[in-house]
Structures are given as C-alpha cells and as structure tokens.
Design a protein around this motif. Structure first.
Motif, PDB file in Angstrom:
ATOM      1  N   GLY A   9      22.215  71.394  30.655  1.00  0.00           N
ATOM      2  CA  GLY A   9      23.106  72.120  31.762  1.00  0.00           C
ATOM      3  C   GLY A   9      21.840  72.782  32.642  1.00  0.00           C
ATOM      4  O   GLY A   9      22.142  74.037  32.986  1.00  0.00           O
ATOM      5  N   ILE A  10      20.754  72.384  32.856  1.00  0.00           N
ATOM      6  CA  ILE A  10      19.553  72.945  33.625  1.00  0.00           C
ATOM      7  C   ILE A  10      19.877  72.839  35.064  1.00  0.00           C
ATOM      8  O   ILE A  10      20.551  72.071  35.638  1.00  0.00           O
ATOM      9  CB  ILE A  10      18.455  72.215  33.407  1.00  0.00           C
ATOM     10  CG1 ILE A  10      17.895  72.046  32.156  1.00  0.00           C
ATOM     11  CG2 ILE A  10      17.284  72.970  34.214  1.00  0.00           C
ATOM     12  CD1 ILE A  10      17.455  73.187  31.495  1.00  0.00           C
ATOM     13  N   LEU A  50      11.242  72.341  32.453  1.00  0.00           N
ATOM     14  CA  LEU A  50      10.820  72.045  30.957  1.00  0.00           C
ATOM     15  C   LEU A  50       9.455  72.641  30.588  1.00  0.00           C
ATOM     16  O   LEU A  50       9.361  73.082  29.277  1.00  0.00           O
ATOM     17  CB  LEU A  50      10.705  70.532  30.915  1.00  0.00           C
ATOM     18  CG  LEU A  50      12.015  69.825  31.165  1.00  0.00           C
ATOM     19  CD1 LEU A  50      11.707  68.226  31.159  1.00  0.00           C
ATOM     20  CD2 LEU A  50      13.133  70.244  30.362  1.00  0.00           C
ATOM     21  N   SER A  51       8.470  72.603  31.486  1.00  0.00           N
ATOM     22  CA  SER A  51       7.182  72.991  30.873  1.00  0.00           C
ATOM     23  C   SER A  51       6.885  74.674  31.161  1.00  0.00           C
ATOM     24  O   SER A  51       6.170  75.133  30.813  1.00  0.00           O
ATOM     25  CB  SER A  51       6.144  72.335  31.760  1.00  0.00           C
ATOM     26  OG  SER A  51       6.028  72.758  32.994  1.00  0.00           O
ATOM     27  N   GLY A  52       7.898  75.280  31.761  1.00  0.00           N
ATOM     28  CA  GLY A  52       8.005  76.665  31.630  1.00  0.00           C
ATOM     29  C   GLY A  52       7.233  77.172  33.030  1.00  0.00           C
ATOM     30  O   GLY A  52       7.212  78.576  33.273  1.00  0.00           O
ATOM     31  N   VAL A  53       7.108  76.106  33.907  1.00  0.00           N
ATOM     32  CA  VAL A  53       6.443  76.797  35.184  1.00  0.00           C
ATOM     33  C   VAL A  53       7.310  77.671  36.071  1.00  0.00           C
ATOM     34  O   VAL A  53       7.483  78.684  36.714  1.00  0.00           O
ATOM     35  CB  VAL A  53       5.885  75.964  36.021  1.00  0.00           C
ATOM     36  CG1 VAL A  53       5.440  76.364  37.391  1.00  0.00           C
ATOM     37  CG2 VAL A  53       4.606  75.130  35.462  1.00  0.00           C
ATOM     38  N   LEU A  54       8.851  77.018  35.901  1.00  0.00           N
ATOM     39  CA  LEU A  54       9.724  77.775  36.507  1.00  0.00           C
ATOM     40  C   LEU A  54      10.976  78.207  35.411  1.00  0.00           C
ATOM     41  O   LEU A  54      10.987  77.401  34.611  1.00  0.00           O
ATOM     42  CB  LEU A  54      10.412  76.863  37.615  1.00  0.00           C
ATOM     43  CG  LEU A  54       9.773  76.432  38.848  1.00  0.00           C
ATOM     44  CD1 LEU A  54      10.515  75.316  39.454  1.00  0.00           C
ATOM     45  CD2 LEU A  54       9.525  77.509  39.624  1.00  0.00           C
ATOM     46  N   GLN A  55      11.704  79.002  35.832  1.00  0.00           N
ATOM     47  CA  GLN A  55      12.782  79.470  34.946  1.00  0.00           C
ATOM     48  C   GLN A  55      13.990  79.026  35.812  1.00  0.00           C
ATOM     49  O   GLN A  55      14.063  79.425  36.663  1.00  0.00           O
ATOM     50  CB  GLN A  55      12.749  81.150  34.892  1.00  0.00           C
ATOM     51  CG  GLN A  55      13.285  81.767  33.794  1.00  0.00           C
ATOM     52  CD  GLN A  55      12.640  81.599  32.393  1.00  0.00           C
ATOM     53  OE1 GLN A  55      11.510  81.244  32.508  1.00  0.00           O
ATOM     54  NE2 GLN A  55      13.384  81.230  31.406  1.00  0.00           N
ATOM     55  N   PRO A  56      14.779  78.098  34.869  1.00  0.00           N
ATOM     56  CA  PRO A  56      15.974  77.679  35.534  1.00  0.00           C
ATOM     57  C   PRO A  56      16.981  78.976  35.441  1.00  0.00           C
ATOM     58  O   PRO A  56      17.010  79.726  34.830  1.00  0.00           O
ATOM     59  CB  PRO A  56      16.390  76.566  34.371  1.00  0.00           C
ATOM     60  CG  PRO A  56      15.736  76.929  33.240  1.00  0.00           C
ATOM     61  CD  PRO A  56      14.354  77.504  33.395  1.00  0.00           C
ATOM     62  N   ASN A  57      17.780  78.722  36.344  1.00  0.00           N
ATOM     63  CA  ASN A  57      19.129  79.657  36.506  1.00  0.00           C
ATOM     64  C   ASN A  57      19.860  79.661  35.445  1.00  0.00           C
ATOM     65  O   ASN A  57      20.535  80.633  35.056  1.00  0.00           O
ATOM     66  CB  ASN A  57      19.548  79.652  38.049  1.00  0.00           C
ATOM     67  CG  ASN A  57      18.730  79.784  39.262  1.00  0.00           C
ATOM     68  OD1 ASN A  57      17.816  78.688  39.193  1.00  0.00           O
ATOM     69  ND2 ASN A  57      18.743  80.991  39.810  1.00  0.00           N
TER      70      ASN A  57
END
Ligand SMILES: Nc1ncnc2c1ncn2[C@@H]1O[C@H](COP(=O)(O)OP(=O)(O)OP(=O)(O)O)[C@@H](O)[C@H]1O
Ligand SMILES: [Mg+2]
Lengths: 255, 701
Positions: A9-10, A50-57
C-alpha cells in the motif's frame, strides 16, 4: 522461495500530485522482477520509497521480514538493498576504481579516523583485488584509473552497477540501466548481471524502458501507470496483456 | 493589581521601543527574501551594503556639508541600488545555475570586500570614529511621547515611518504594477513564472535593485543606534535580518516583516525584563548582560535547529522544483602525478630559500610575520578539512581557534599547566564543541550549515567569551595577560627562531595527518558524499557520522592553531585575532586560493601573514585593506573554480609545461596523461544525464 521484499500500500504525494497510490509489490529471494510503465508513472518514486530516499505518505516496506520503513538510506543499504540511479549519481573527482573501493571499505566497516591518522586508511590489497575483479567482469578494467568525468554515459551506468554490486546486495534496484547504452553494451550488461547474480544469488528489481531487455531478463513484471498498479504477473503474460500494451506500448511495436 | 498594571505598561513600552528597529530589520529581511527567491543568493553582503550607504550619507553630510536631502539622495537613492544592480549584472546573473553553497561563498567574499573597497575608494576613515547622525535634525535629542509611556526620539520615528512607507510602496508595487506582479510570481515559483514567460533577468535585476535600496535605507536609518560607524555592527544587523527572514522560512514576505518586528520587540522585551528578573535570580545575570545583544543569533540558531522542516520547505516550495535538473556539479580538476611532483620540487626549493633567509637574515618584524604565516597555515588546514574535503562552509573556525587560545590561557593561569599541553587540551575542547555543534546542524545541509555556524560564531563572540571560565570576563585575558612560552627539551622557545622551528614542525605534522585523512577512509568517504550524497548513502555511508568526525577534526586543528597563535603573541588578543569577521576572511582566503590542498593552506597562510607587508606595502605602497578587496572579489570565482585559483592557475600554466615534458619523456604514454592535462573544464555528468532525461520526455522508445 522466501519473500525478500514486500511493499504494501505504498502511496506518495508531491504537494497534492499523486505519484503513487496503494502500490503492492513483492520480490522473492534471488528473483528477477521487472517494473515498467510510461514516463512519469512513478517507477523512480517507488524506488526512492523502497530505498529510503523518500518517505512514503502511507504504506509499509518489509525487508527480510522486518519493517524497514523508518530506516535511513544507509541503514537499508547495509541490510542489503543496493541501487543505481536513473540520473547518474557519481562521485566527482574520483576515479572509476575509487568508486568501488570506498563501497568495499564501507561494506567491511573497518575504517575509522584513528586508523587514517595512523596511515592505515588507504585501500588494502585485498580490497583492490575484489574491486579489480569486478571491474574486469564489467569490462571496466581498462578505464579503472580514469577520472569519472572522462567517462561516457554508458560507462557511468556500469560504474554505478559495479558500485552497487560491491556492497553485496541481497536486492539490487536498477533504474533504467540500459539508457545511454547501445545495443551491444546492453547485451553485455545483461549477461554480466546474470553471471554475477548466479554467483551471488541476489534478487533484482529492474526498471526499464527497453521492453526486449525486460522480456529477456525478468521472470515477473509489474506495470505502473499514473502511480497505480496496472498489471502484474509473469513477464510473458504481462507483456501480452492488451491493457498494458495500450497504456504502455502505444500500439504494437513489439511483436 | 499594581504590579500587573506595571507589567502591562512595561510590555507596552517595550513594544513601542522595539517597533522602530524592528521595522528596519523587517526592511532588510524583505530584501533578503526577495533576492533569495529571485536569484537563489543568500546575500550576506547586505550588511556591508547597508554600511556603505550609511558611511556615504554621513560623509556627504559631515565632511562635504551637503544638505540632508542630497546626502540621502546620493547614498540611498543612487548608490545603494547601483551597487545591487552591478552585483547582479556582473556576478550573480552568471551564477544562476551554480550550487547554493557556491553562491554563498561569493556573497561572503563580497561581505569582506565591499566595506574595504569603499573605505579605500571613498575615504570613509574621516567619519569612522564619529557618532552617526540620523536623517532628521536633532534626531537623538527631540522626543515625542504620544502614549505617555515611551518617548520616541526623532530618529526612531524616522526609522518607523520611512521603513513602513517603503514596505507599503513595495506592497503597492506588487499589487498594481505589471513588473511587480511578475516579481511576485517569481517569488512564489521561479520555475512556473519562467514557463509563463516572465523575463527572469529583468525580475532579478529589479529584485537586486530594490533589496539593495532597502539595505542602504536601513543602514542610514539604523546608524544612529551605534556609537560609532563601523562595518561589523552592520553585519550584525544582517544576521538579525536573516533570523527574521528565517521565521518566514525564507520564502514568505509577510512573515519576514512579522519576523523583523517580532525580533525588534522581543529584544526590547528582554532588555526590559531580564534585568528585573536577575535581581532575584542571580544566575541569570551573566545572561542578562550577554544574551540581549546575541538574541538574534540565538533565535536564528534555535529556528534552524528546532525547526527541521525549514530545509524541506526550502527545497520543495516550488511545485516544479522536482523537474529541474540538478545544479551542475562543481567542476573538478584531475591532477597528473608528474605535475604534483613538479609542484613539490618547486615548493621545496622556494621554501628552502625562504627558510634560509628567515633564519639567517630576517629582523624581528619579519620573523614575527613568518611565524604567524606558518601558524595561520596550520589553522587554515582546518578549512582544508571542512571545506576542501567535506565540501562544507564553516564560518566559526575563528571561534574554535579562540577556544584553543583561551584554553591555553585558562590552564596556564589557573593550574600552571604548560602551554603546549594546554594547546593539546584546547584542541580537544574545540573538537568536542565542534562535534556537539555539528550534531544538530549537520542535517540542515550546505547553506544552512554555514549560516548556523555563523550564528554560533556570533553567539560565541557576544556571550561565551564574557564568561570568566571562557574568555576571562572583563578581567585579565581579553586585556592581555602574558602567557610565557615554554622551555622544553633544553630549548627556550622564548627565542623566536626556536619557536618558529616549533610551529613549522607542528604544521608539518598536522599537514601530514591531514593528507593521511584525505587518503584514508574518512577522506574518501567525504569525497563520495561531496560527489553525490544520495549515492554515498546508497552504499551504506552515514553522512552524519563522517561529517561530525570531519567537523570535530577541523575544529581540533583550528583550536591547535589558535593556541599556537596565542602562544606566539603571548596574549589571546581575541578582538584582533578571532572575531567572527576574521573567520569570514579566513574562509574567503582559503577558498579563493585552494581549499583542497595543503599548498592552498600554505599559500593562504603566507598571504595572510606576508601579503600585506611584502606585496601591498613594499611593492605597491598600498593600504593593507586591499587584501580584503582582492581576496573578497576573487572569491567570486569560487562558483566557477571551486578548486581555487591556485589549482586552476597551476593547471593552466602547467598544462603547457606538462605537454613539454611529454615530448621529452620517452616513457610517457600519451593516452594516460591526456585526460589530466586537458581536464581543466571536464564535462559534468549532471549535464549529460540531464540531456538524456530531456531527450526521453518524448515518450517510450
Ligand atoms: N521530487 C519531486 N517533487 C515533485 N514531483 C515529483 C518529484 N519526483 C517525481 N515527481 C513527480 O512524480 C511523478 C512520477 O515521477 P517518477 O520520476 O517516479 O516517474 P518514472 O516512472 O520514473 O518516470 P521516467 O520513466 O520518466 O523515469 C511525475 O509526475 C513527477 O513529475
Ligand atoms: Mg524514472
């Protein structure tokens, strides 16, 4: 096979623009999975989540059974998520070999300032050997002492792949590795990747516009369109799906 | 009841008192946001520009005896915007795509250069020591008391009225004129405005003109607050304005105004109430004395540290920022081995000759300068580490150096600890403070890191050194207690020659260690981070950890160098050696010459110690101030040649030499060296990658 990566559910918004909505994706251990979709579909954004560069909402990222949603990029890297970048991210002022050497040092975790001060910080012969072997495998042996600025785009991509491989990833995220490479280079890359993968047994998640490569290389494929999962399944099934062909391939240019 | 009424009245009084300077702060803050949003420049030089206008006004008025109107006209209406337009046209317009940190370095260079340049050209010495006058006659001695609580002086009224008028005019321009509308569009989203066909050159010229006008206006208005006219005071005002702008997250004009007024009022609230509280609470007293002047820095620091959202807000306020290509990477220089060797041999020869001359012939004066040059080179190695290796701009290196100096004194004074041991302890203290400071601010990223270190430098300057356990308070240390040099290994270091030998040995050891760090894990990790932070993280590098290490190391070197300087001068001499402005100049000097190499640090040290006497005075018979001008203006090359003019010049002039050597050297293989001799301006990866991205937007292939 056990599940290595599981994203549930990203969702990711950029100031109201929905880049990803409720994307589910799994990668099994040692598997080769494709991720395709038209420009702006959200593939790179998903990689970043997935790699952590962005934080999903919203949504959850599980790696090897553990929730890694709160871990920083480097922590995830140490757990075994390696990646390359669509827009080259290389280390200016460094040679090709230096890119791999530093990655190897970080993997070993043996560096410290005190060792540096004692003069023990230079690359060891073991490290150099490991890196040179990989460079030879990737066909970069000839140019290993070249400054990175002197390289072509295709060589740059290979350096990124090499740098990621040095970290001995359990999952390798490749963002359009073939863009900027000619046909022959692409074939070499695919062959090399498969060789190394067979040796080391890691899984690959591949974003690619080159459908041939995807068809050739991956076992399963996900299709993203406007941030939503349009289809998923074995690569052959997915590429044959009329909805996918309409959204992604325009008309039949792959027959 | 009575007490409450009194408190209410006091608050009201503080508000009345704080509003006029607050309005002036707001004015500079507005200009700051305008230039930041339209050209991406963190223009620290507004403080310098404010000073120039104030001094010009004062000179015209006092020395030339012009009427107020014409003095105001030439200094504010003409000179101030002219400086801004000129800077935009000849420097910043060409830096539009440069990284933010590079633009900041240019602005720091201007901060150093502009006051000195105008002092030299316009001869401000005549008005330097005098008390500034406002724009109204008898500004400081005629009062109006509309509310019966706090009488405003004419100067304060002028500040309030003129500043408010200027802000209203700006508001009206935004609302009613077409160029104002375009400018507002650019402030809201530069990329969207560009797509809509707004001429960004015109807008950015206008923004620089207006904001420089505001800076000049603020300078003239605020000058009567100071006892004497001096450039550093105006730089402080600039920091206040940055704090005000930071309250609006650097993007909101209305919030910048609120921030400016708020800061003005908060400062006067503190001056009103702190003394009263500290009657009861004695531990508050040192803070009462010291905190008030430093409040803006504390606020600025607090905002940055406690409000982590600030960085993201800057990166992503533009809805289209995601589609921008990244700024091109800093150009890099690859050096060939042979070139390095040639440099080394030459350097050793020159140094040998100089050393012979110094030890055999030099008089006391030269001896002192040479020793200072070596010590400064040691200090500058700290900038090599933090800026050259880690790629970060630290503006508080002078504070770290001061810590070393103070430590030597305190330890020698209180516990009779030998000065050299004191120097090591001082270095350790600086390292610890550096690490502590780095932890909260490192996440902020390039420009904010620099500003936070600047805030720290000012905080240290106005608060910390006044504590008896730091700077010795009003007593001994600041005013020059002697500290004796050591007598060790049978060598008496009170002898200048043996002391010079000692500092040379220290420098050699330090540079040796610095080179080891560069070649070791820390240096290579920093190199990776400098190249691409996200890629470095993707291979498992923890940016915070290694940067804290680098910052602590850098602080330690600065502390060590600072303590040596203290030992040399047998005095801390804080104001002369370690004031925040000194730190700015150090950074400018090193960055201009070469921040990446040990030679760069040496050259910077030599320039610092000897340039003034050897070149400016002896050869050209020029004032020593020219060095600020020369190096300050040269710093504007940083954006194009981040390796420094030394490296760049060497690359160019030795490029030919290299080719020549090639012809003579039968072993050399052409292919191996080509890249190094021709890589003065190598293609940047960012560009080519961006091209590919652009080509692909057409659709699937
Ligand atoms: N940092 C960002 N800020 C704002 N919007 C962004 C950002 N990154 C991506 N987007 C938007 O999110 C959407 C998805 O972008 P993404 O780069 O993930 O697509 P993609 O599938 O990788 O495309 P491509 O095939 O072109 O690489 C696009 O509309 C893009 O404009
Ligand atoms: Mg992409």
């Amino acid at each position: 096979m056990t599940t290595l990566l599981e994203a549930r559910g990203i969702a990711k918004d950029f100031r109201g623009i929905r880049a990803l909505s409720e994307v589910d994706l799994t990668v099994e251990e040692g598997e080769r999975v494709g991720l395709i979709g038209p420009n702006g579909a959200g593939k790179t954004t998903l990689f970043n989540c997935l790699s952590g560069v962005l934080q999903p909402n919203r949504g959850q990222v599980m790696f090897d059974g553990a929730d890694i949603g709160n871990l920083a990029v480097n922590r995830r890297a140490l757990l075994g998520i390696g990646r390359t970048f669509q827009r080259l991210e290389l280390f200016n002022d460094s040679t090709v070999r230096e890119h791999l050497l530093i990655a190897e040092r970080v993997r070993l975790g043996t560096g410290s300032m005190w060792k540096d001060l004692l003069g023990l910080g230079r690359p060891t012969s073991d490290e150099i050997k490991v890196c040179d072997e990989l460079l030879d495998l990737l066909g970069l042996g000839e140019i290993r002492d070249e400054p990175i600025e002197a390289l072509s785009l295709g060589q740059g991509r290979l350096v990124e792949v090499g740098r990621a491989l040095v970290t001995r990833p359990r999952l390798l995220l490749l963002d359009e590795p073939s863009s900027g490479l000619d046909r022959e280079e692409t074939a070499t890359l695919a062959r090399t990747l498969r060789d190394v993968q067979e040796q080391q047994g890691f899984a690959i998640l591949l974003v690619e516009h080159d459908v041939e490569l995807v068809a050739d290389f991956t076992e399963r494929t996900y299709v993203l369109d406007f941030g939503q999962l349009l289809a998923s399944g074995t690569t052959d099934e997915v590429l044959a799906d009329p909805a996918v062909r309409r959204a992604y391939l325009g008309d039949a240019d792959l027959t | 009841m009575l007490i409450a009424a009194n408190v209410g009245e006091d608050v009201f009084r503080a508000v009345l008192q704080g509003t006029p300077p607050g309005a002036v702060f707001a004015l500079i803050a507005l200009g700051f946001v305008l230039t930041y949003k339209t050209s991406g420049v963190f223009n620290l030089a507004f403080g310098a520009q404010a000073y120039v206008s104030a001094a010009m006004y004062f000179k015209a008025k006092v020395e030339w005896e012009w009427p107020t109107f014409w003095a105001f006209f030439i200094s504010v209406i003409l000179l101030a915007p002219a400086i801004g337009l000129l800077l935009e046209r000849i420097i910043f317009r060409h830096l539009r795509t440069a990284p933010a940190v590079a633009k900041l370095v240019v602005a720091i260079g201007l901060t150093v250069a502009i006051p000195a340049l105008f002092e030299l050209l316009a001869g401000f010495e005549a008005v330097a020591g005098q008390t500034p006058q406002g724009i109204l006659p008898d500004g400081a001695s005629v009062f109006y008391d509309p509310f019966g609580v706090y009488p405003w002086s004419r100067n304060e009224l002028a500040q309030l009225l003129v500043a408010v008028t200027a802000m209203l005019l700006l508001g009206a321009m935004f609302r009613y004129s077409s160029i104002g509308l375009s400018m507002r569009a650019v402030v809201e989203s530069p990329r969207l405005a560009e797509l809509a066909g707004v001429n960004s050159n015109r807008v950015s010229s206008l923004a620089w003109g207006i904001s420089s006008l505001f800076a000049g206006l603020s300078g003239v208005l605020i000058a009567p607050r100071f006892n004497t006219l001096a450039a550093p005071d105006f730089f402080n005002i600039m920091v206040v304005a940055i704090a005000a702008a930071a309250i609006g997250k650097l993007v909101s004009l209305p919030w910048a105004v609120v921030g400016g007024l708020g800061l003005g009022i908060t400062i006067s609230l503190f001056t009103t109430f702190l003394p009263r509280w500290s009657d009861d609470l004695s531990w508050l007293r040192p803070f009462q004395e010291n905190l008030t002047p430093s409040l803006p820095f504390v606020v600025l620091f607090g905002i940055m540290v406690l409000w982590p959202g600030i960085r993201q807000s800057i990166d992503s306020t533009d809805p289209l920022s995601g589609v921008d290509p990244p700024p091109p990477g800093l150009a890099s220089s690859a050096r060939s081995k042979r070139l390095t060797n040639v440099t080394r041999v030459t350097a050793i020869l020159i140094i040998g000759i100089c050393a012979f001359w110094v030890f055999a012939k030099a008089d006391v004066g030269w001896m002192f300068l040479v020793t200072q040059a070596v010590i400064m080179s040691t200090i500058f190695l700290s900038i090599t580490v933090i800026t050259g290796f880690a790629g970060q701009i630290s503006l508080c290196q002078a504070s770290f150096a001061a810590m070393g100096g103070f430590a030597v004194f305190q330890l020698a004074d209180r516990w009779d600890i030998p000065v050299l041991l004191g120097a090591l302890i001082g270095a350790a203290i600086a390292a610890a403070v550096g690490a502590l400071l780095a932890l909260p601010i490192l996440r902020l990223g390039g420009v904010w890191f620099a500003i936070a270190t600047l805030a720290f430098a000012f905080f240290f300057d106005s608060v910390m050194i006044k504590f008896s356990w730091v700077g010795g308070g009003d007593t001994s240390l600041l005013q020059g207690t002697r500290v004796d040099r050591p007598d060790m290994f049978g060598i008496d270091f009170n002898n200048d020659k043996s002391f010079l030998l000692l500092v040379i040995v220290v420098f050699i050891i330090a540079s040796f260690l610095v080179v080891r760090v560069r070649e070791g894990t820390v240096g290579r990790t920093l190199q990776a981070l400098r190249g691409s932070e996200v890629a470095a993280e993707s291979i498992g590098i923890s940016p915070v950890r290694v940067r804290v290490t680098a910052f602590a190391l850098s602080a330690a070197i600065a502390g060590l160098g600072g303590s040596l300087l203290t030992i040399q001068q047998e005095n801390v001499n804080y104001a002369g050696n370690f004031a925040p402005f000194a730190g700015l100049f150090w950074t400018v000097l090193v960055v201009t010459l070469s921040a990446r190499t040990v030679e760069g640090a040496v050259m910077a040290g030599v320039s610092f110690g000897l340039f003034e006497r050897a070149v400016l005075r002896n050869v050209f018979q020029l004032s020593g101030k020219w060095r600020f001008v020369l190096f300050g203006l040269a710093a504007s090359q940083y954006a194009r040649h981040p390796e420094g003019i030394l490296e760049y010049g060497k690359g160019r002039s030795f490029g030919r030499l290299d080719a020549l050597l090639d012809r003579w050297d039968p072993r050399s293989s052409r292919s191996g060296d080509e890249s190094s001799s021709e890589s003065e301006e190598p293609t940047v990866d960012g560009d080519s990658a961006a091209d590919v991205d652009g080509a692909k937007t057409g659709g699937t292939r």
